[in-house]
Scaffold this motif. Structure first.
Motif, short mmCIF file in Angstrom:
data_model
loop_
_atom_site.label_atom_id
_atom_site.label_comp_id
_atom_site.label_asym_id
_atom_site.label_seq_id
_atom_site.Cartn_x
_atom_site.Cartn_y
_atom_site.Cartn_z
N GLN A 130 21.02 -44.64 -28.27
CA GLN A 130 20.80 -44.50 -26.83
C GLN A 130 19.32 -44.58 -26.51
O GLN A 130 18.89 -45.30 -25.60
CB GLN A 130 21.34 -43.16 -26.34
CG GLN A 130 22.84 -43.06 -26.23
CD GLN A 130 23.27 -41.73 -25.60
OE1 GLN A 130 22.74 -41.34 -24.56
NE2 GLN A 130 24.19 -41.04 -26.24
N ARG A 147 26.44 -52.76 -16.36
CA ARG A 147 25.60 -52.23 -17.44
C ARG A 147 24.78 -53.34 -18.09
O ARG A 147 23.59 -53.17 -18.37
CB ARG A 147 26.47 -51.54 -18.50
CG ARG A 147 27.14 -50.26 -18.03
CD ARG A 147 27.78 -49.53 -19.19
NE ARG A 147 28.49 -48.33 -18.76
CZ ARG A 147 28.95 -47.40 -19.58
NH1 ARG A 147 28.79 -47.55 -20.90
NH2 ARG A 147 29.58 -46.34 -19.12
N ARG A 150 22.02 -54.61 -15.61
CA ARG A 150 20.93 -53.64 -15.45
C ARG A 150 20.03 -53.62 -16.68
O ARG A 150 18.79 -53.56 -16.56
CB ARG A 150 21.49 -52.25 -15.18
CG ARG A 150 22.08 -52.06 -13.79
CD ARG A 150 22.32 -50.60 -13.47
NE ARG A 150 23.27 -49.96 -14.38
CZ ARG A 150 24.59 -49.96 -14.21
NH1 ARG A 150 25.14 -50.60 -13.18
NH2 ARG A 150 25.38 -49.34 -15.06
N ALA A 151 20.64 -53.67 -17.85
CA ALA A 151 19.86 -53.64 -19.08
C ALA A 151 18.98 -54.88 -19.20
O ALA A 151 17.80 -54.79 -19.57
CB ALA A 151 20.79 -53.54 -20.29
N TYR A 154 16.08 -54.88 -16.77
CA TYR A 154 15.04 -53.94 -17.23
C TYR A 154 14.16 -54.60 -18.28
O TYR A 154 12.92 -54.52 -18.22
CB TYR A 154 15.72 -52.70 -17.78
CG TYR A 154 14.78 -51.66 -18.35
CD1 TYR A 154 13.73 -51.14 -17.60
CD2 TYR A 154 14.96 -51.18 -19.65
CE1 TYR A 154 12.89 -50.17 -18.12
CE2 TYR A 154 14.13 -50.22 -20.17
CZ TYR A 154 13.09 -49.71 -19.41
OH TYR A 154 12.25 -48.76 -19.93
N THR A 345 26.54 -38.78 -18.31
CA THR A 345 25.92 -40.01 -17.83
C THR A 345 26.41 -41.19 -18.66
O THR A 345 27.19 -41.03 -19.61
CB THR A 345 24.38 -39.95 -17.92
OG1 THR A 345 23.98 -40.09 -19.30
CG2 THR A 345 23.85 -38.61 -17.40
N ASN A 346 25.93 -42.38 -18.32
CA ASN A 346 26.25 -43.58 -19.10
C ASN A 346 25.34 -43.74 -20.31
O ASN A 346 25.38 -44.77 -20.98
CB ASN A 346 26.15 -44.82 -18.22
CG ASN A 346 27.25 -44.89 -17.19
OD1 ASN A 346 28.34 -44.36 -17.40
ND2 ASN A 346 26.97 -45.53 -16.06
N HIS A 349 19.72 -44.54 -22.02
CA HIS A 349 19.09 -45.79 -21.60
C HIS A 349 19.22 -45.99 -20.09
O HIS A 349 18.31 -46.53 -19.45
CB HIS A 349 19.70 -46.96 -22.35
CG HIS A 349 18.97 -48.26 -22.17
ND1 HIS A 349 17.60 -48.36 -22.30
CD2 HIS A 349 19.40 -49.50 -21.84
CE1 HIS A 349 17.22 -49.60 -22.08
NE2 HIS A 349 18.29 -50.32 -21.79
N GLU A 350 20.35 -45.56 -19.53
CA GLU A 350 20.52 -45.67 -18.07
C GLU A 350 19.51 -44.76 -17.36
O GLU A 350 18.94 -45.13 -16.33
CB GLU A 350 21.95 -45.28 -17.68
CG GLU A 350 23.02 -46.27 -18.12
CD GLU A 350 23.15 -47.43 -17.16
OE1 GLU A 350 22.63 -47.36 -16.04
OE2 GLU A 350 23.80 -48.43 -17.54
N ASN A 354 16.63 -46.14 -14.78
CA ASN A 354 16.52 -45.60 -13.42
C ASN A 354 15.14 -45.01 -13.16
O ASN A 354 14.56 -45.18 -12.09
CB ASN A 354 17.60 -44.54 -13.19
CG ASN A 354 19.00 -45.14 -13.15
OD1 ASN A 354 19.17 -46.32 -12.85
ND2 ASN A 354 20.00 -44.33 -13.46
#
Length: 369
Positions: A130, A147, A150-151, A154, A345-346, A349-350, A354
């Protein structure tokens, strides 16, 4: 009995290195995330790539040969890696293959896996992955699509040219998974495979298209793994010392200009790659080798250094857990923290992603004023 003892020692050292790295290096690094997510990600990637030397060192020490042939992997490329999933423990041998494939660069490649969501709950390995930005998916496409995007957004924002490895088959090759694959092949009038499973194409196509749309894809690497003698199917096989004598990898680099850009053609391209992979594996098990040109293991000094450092760190962590109440409190605090993060949470890394977008807004506002 001897094999079991060796298996227990191997797995204890492997797991101990991850747990010690989590408690002694990764957790103390967490405050850096608040100050600078960019520096945090750079440090995290570098430290994890240094740990990747340890599994390679352990396999070399235990006399397990990793034979790698084909194309070298350019560690500073942004790429998607695809690989057949012969057993649940393929990844254990992949680190050694990556070490050989990425030579002469040490600690530069930034490999991240796409994994099943439950893995993030595993104490130690799940938490560490993670922190290091591995992607956890749920098999719910609406959720997973968000997911993945978003990754990747980033990584693009950080200009981190990263290699992301996916197992398109979705699971390892077992009797049950092969039956499901054969049923799928029969329903869709496709050939039945003996050495692989039919790949799932949705995630691969979406991921590659995201890379392409951002002009962030340098290549796709097609990795094929095979076991010429014994096949360790699960972690229990490793614990009981059922190690293979050899593990073979063949790597093919496909430049981005040769990768389709449309969804349908990408899906067909992956299916064709898997048909070729099936044929390649059929030939492998006749000859017990992919190529006569497997690369020799070179640069043993980094492996020796990694073996010494991570084994020492594991020993020190064990001593601190025994003699230091303060360290036990530190370990308990971080364990509970990541249990909470995993459940509520997810994944870490999320949280990191964020915070980065908020941090960048605050930083830009402060800089403009």
């Amino acid at each position: 009995m001897k094999g079991t003892i060796l298996g227990i020692i191997y797995c204890a050292l492997w797991y101990g290195s991850i747990l010690s790295g989590f408690l002694m290096i990764a957790c103390p690094l967490l405050p850096l995330l608040i100050l600078s997510p960019i520096k945090f990600r750079k440090c995290g990637d570098f430290l994890f790539s240094c740990w990747e030397l340890y599994p390679a060192a352990l396999l070399h020490t235990f006399g397990i040969k990793i034979a790698v042939s084909g194309d070298h992997i350019h560690p500073n490329e942004s790429a998607v890696l695809i690989m057949n999933h012969r057993t649940r423990v393929d990844w254990n041998f992949l680190w050694a293959a990556m070490y050989q494939a990425c030579l002469p660069s040490i600690g530069q490649h930034k490999l991240k896996f796409v994994l099943k969501d439950p893995i993030k709950h595993i104490p130690g390995p799940g938490w560490t992955m993670q922190i290091n930005g591995f992607l956890y998916i749920t098999r719910n496409w609406d959720e997973d699509k968000g997911r993945i995007s978003r990754a990747l957004n980033y990584l693009i924002a950080l200009s981190r040219r990263t290699q992301i490895l996916i197992f398109p088959e979705g699971t390892d090759l077992t009797v049950n998974s092969k039956q499901r694959s054969d049923k799928y092949a029969l329903e869709h009038k496709m050939p039945q495979y003996s050495y692989t499973l039919h790949p799932k194409t949705t995630g691969f196509s979406y991921l590659v298209q995201l890379f392409q749309q951002a002009n962030f894809l340098d290549a796709v690497y097609d990795l094929t793994i095979a076991y010429p003698d014994s096949v360790p199917q699960t972690e229990i096989d490793l614990i009981t010392g059922k190690f293979p004598k050899e593990v073979h990898f063949h790597i093919e680099r496909i430049p981005s200009v040769n990768i389709p850009t449309q969804d349908v053609t990408l899906r067909n391209w992956l299916e064709n790659r898997w048909l070729c992979k099936e044929n390649t594996l059929e030939q492998f098990y006749k000859k017990k080798a992919f190529s006569d040109q497997a690369w020799p293991m070179t640069k043993l000094v980094p492996l020796h250094a990694a073996l010494f450092f991570w084994s020492l760190l594991t020993g020190l962590t064990l001593i601190f857990l025994i003699v230091s109440p303060l360290f036990r409190l530190w370990a308990l605090f971080n364990a509970l923290l990541f249990v909470g993060i995993s459940l509520l949470t997810n994944g870490f890394h999320e949280i990191e992603m964020n915070w980065y977008w908020k941090w960048r807004t605050l930083f830009c506002h402060y800089k403009n004023n």
